[in-house]
Write a protein that holds these residues in place. Sequence first.
Motif, short mmCIF file in Angstrom:
data_model
loop_
_atom_site.label_atom_id
_atom_site.label_comp_id
_atom_site.label_asym_id
_atom_site.label_seq_id
_atom_site.Cartn_x
_atom_site.Cartn_y
_atom_site.Cartn_z
N THR A 1 0.86 -1.18 0.00
CA THR A 1 0.00 0.00 0.00
C THR A 1 0.89 1.22 0.00
O THR A 1 1.86 1.30 0.76
N ASP B 1 -4.33 1.62 -2.43
CA ASP B 1 -4.16 0.18 -2.67
C ASP B 1 -4.76 -0.13 -4.04
O ASP B 1 -5.00 0.78 -4.85
N GLU C 1 -3.46 -5.73 -3.19
CA GLU C 1 -3.98 -5.33 -1.88
C GLU C 1 -5.40 -4.79 -2.06
O GLU C 1 -5.62 -3.81 -2.78
N TYR D 1 -9.17 -3.78 0.00
CA TYR D 1 -9.77 -3.48 1.31
C TYR D 1 -11.30 -3.44 1.26
O TYR D 1 -11.93 -3.27 2.29
N ARG E 1 -4.99 -10.19 -1.90
CA ARG E 1 -4.78 -10.20 -0.45
C ARG E 1 -5.85 -9.32 0.17
O ARG E 1 -5.78 -8.09 0.14
N TYR E 2 -6.85 -9.98 0.75
CA TYR E 2 -8.02 -9.24 1.22
C TYR E 2 -7.84 -8.83 2.68
O TYR E 2 -7.63 -9.67 3.56
N ARG E 3 -7.99 -7.51 2.94
CA ARG E 3 -7.80 -6.96 4.29
C ARG E 3 -9.06 -6.27 4.82
O ARG E 3 -9.00 -5.58 5.83
N ASP F 1 -6.18 -14.54 -0.45
CA ASP F 1 -5.58 -14.67 0.88
C ASP F 1 -6.41 -13.84 1.85
O ASP F 1 -6.42 -12.61 1.77
N ASN G 1 -6.50 -12.15 4.58
CA ASN G 1 -5.57 -11.55 5.53
C ASN G 1 -6.30 -10.57 6.44
O ASN G 1 -5.87 -9.45 6.64
N SER G 2 -7.48 -10.99 6.93
CA SER G 2 -8.29 -10.12 7.77
C SER G 2 -9.12 -10.97 8.71
O SER G 2 -9.79 -11.92 8.29
N SER G 3 -9.08 -10.64 9.99
CA SER G 3 -9.87 -11.38 10.97
C SER G 3 -11.33 -10.95 10.97
O SER G 3 -12.19 -11.62 11.54
#
Length: 562
Positions: free
Chosen positions: A144, A150, A178, A180, A204-206, A232, A234-236
């Motif tokens: 980022t 992103d 990246e 979001y 890559r998912y946040r 991926d 990549n986020s809770s």
Amino acid sequence: MANAPKILDTDYLDEAYPKINKAIDNANEALNKHGLTDSKADEAVNTANNAIETAKLTQTEFRQAVLQGDSSPLTGVLSVGADGTVYEEGPQERFVSEHNQISLQLKNDPKLEYESTGFATWKQRFESKSINVKDFGAKGNGTTSSTGTDDTLAIKSAIAYAATIRAYETVLSPGIYEVYETIYLPPGMKLSANGRLNKNATIRYRGEGWAIATSGGFGEHRRNVIDSVQIDLNSSTASGGILIGSLTDDTIIPVDHDFVNIEILDVKSGQVGFCLKNASGITMTGCRFNKGSGGTGLLIVASGNNTGVMAFNGCCFGGHKQNDIGIELRHGSGGLDGFTFNGCYFGGKKPFLISGESGVKNVTLNSPHFEATTVSEEYYAMDIKSVHGLTINSVTFFGKVDPNFVGMVFRGQCSGVVVNGVDANEFLNGTVYKNLFTSSPKNSILSYSYGSGTNRSIIQTSGNFDDVVLVTSNGTKTNVTEAKTIKTDVIIGISSGKKIDFGASSPANDTPLQARGRGDYRFNTLPAELGSTGSKYIIHGWSNVGSGTPGTIQECRMLTGN
């Protein structure tokens, strides 16, 4: 650029040729335009089209041109090009040939393009209809920027532009993107990576919610394709990887979707790798949802509408050490009907779960593999509730030396379950079939053929197995234990092929007569003491001493001592 003048009826041949060449020059000038902005590129294409339209008119008008000097029939079928070439076919045929050559150049030449950042080439826009996200500013470098930028907006812009011009595909070039916010796919859109899985495109998912989801209202979640994309999580706070349909609107019915070589990583507890809700006409090939620290690999939900007609080929659902549930078929107010799994792997604490109340119909698994890991609680490879019509061919249960491992557990009313060939290698001390319902499954055929365990239970039940054919081998390692009641009409040994059945009279009295083999035996279900005092007996059953229809049968008597 000046328009090419039209040929007049009074023009001579030497007057007509400059006009023709002018039209050709205009077309070539449009073809070779470079370094134009979006509007200039459109102007160039329009100019070329105008030149072609002028050429079409010239074809008609040229036939009426007055030939200079000689109007004989021979001269009328001759045409001389600017380079001196003589075309004996005639002037019309010559121009058609040159016009077709120019049209082919315009179609195939990739040079005419937009120079401004973020726009697709002319050929991509007007012919191939494939849009690349990097043309819209996506970096795909896994970072980022310092300004917080992103790849979310760039990917969304590419998809929106592709939908506007009716492009059929949005392409992710090699890289890590990246993202979001949820990426929504409109109807008919394909999202693909132009390379091999795990080597190229990763999202890559946040963010929150779903990384990718279908969009639109009633009747619009149709004909999406996702090919060779890795996600991926990549986020809770994410709900999951891909959502087809709507979790809040039961009127959304997705149909006709294809998913190929998708991999979803890092699925956590409470998350779902892939969700299909109220969907039909789904094909999934080579997809993997088996890496993470909990959660569900694939969730199929019927809520308000029927869900089904799906085929899964060579997919991997859940990891035996990574996920809670490999795949769940959840039936609510809608029914589940028509699922085929070919050569798929299932792992997790519950690799294959059928839950809900309405029931599932017509599920077929060909050569499935179920793998367990050591757990403290009882563990079910297939946890099945209210299924009607389940066929499993050549199943492998891999139990990892765990006495708590159960192959199949039946809940609710199940019927029509057919299991052909069970390999319980390394299953050891677990149980193959377990019943947790009063009477289930009914009208079923359960088989067991191979395993290396020493204390295994084939059937363990707290109720009855009604109208079930149990087909098993007669080896010393296959023991039926802890079964309160097993109800069946026929028992067939796999190794011997001999049949044991039950009846109130000899097989010779059956209507119609059935083929029987030597060694087959029928137990008498209505024994009575017969004979005279001192030699009374009962008929225990009837044994075949010769094969046939019904074969040679001997009555088996037992003295009672009376």
